[in-house]
Design a protein around this motif. Sequence first.
Motif, short mmCIF file in Angstrom:
data_model
loop_
_atom_site.label_atom_id
_atom_site.label_comp_id
_atom_site.label_asym_id
_atom_site.label_seq_id
_atom_site.Cartn_x
_atom_site.Cartn_y
_atom_site.Cartn_z
N ASP A 27 -3.84 -6.27 7.49
CA ASP A 27 -3.90 -7.10 6.29
C ASP A 27 -2.53 -7.22 5.62
N ARG A 31 -0.67 -10.79 4.57
CA ARG A 31 -0.21 -11.01 3.19
C ARG A 31 1.23 -11.53 3.19
N GLY A 34 1.34 -15.27 3.38
CA GLY A 34 0.71 -16.07 2.34
C GLY A 34 -0.80 -16.00 2.28
N GLU A 36 -4.38 -14.41 1.31
CA GLU A 36 -4.82 -13.62 0.17
C GLU A 36 -6.20 -13.05 0.45
N TYR A 37 -6.52 -11.98 -0.24
CA TYR A 37 -7.86 -11.41 -0.11
C TYR A 37 -8.88 -12.37 -0.73
#
Length: 50
Positions: A27, A31, A34, A36-37
């Motif tokens: 993860d 990130r 670019g 996002e969660y």
Amino acid sequence: MSEVTAYLDRHATKGAYVSLMADVPADRLYRQFGFEYGAPASVGMYKKYD
């Protein structure tokens, strides 16, 4: 990932929603490019069969 995001930057239409499943610690890589969660608005799910 550089090639994937470059392709998306060139070809994704406005409003496109690109998602992926990321296991920890990958993860952190995504990130950097670019991503996002999604939680809590959206959550990745799976079902595992052993």
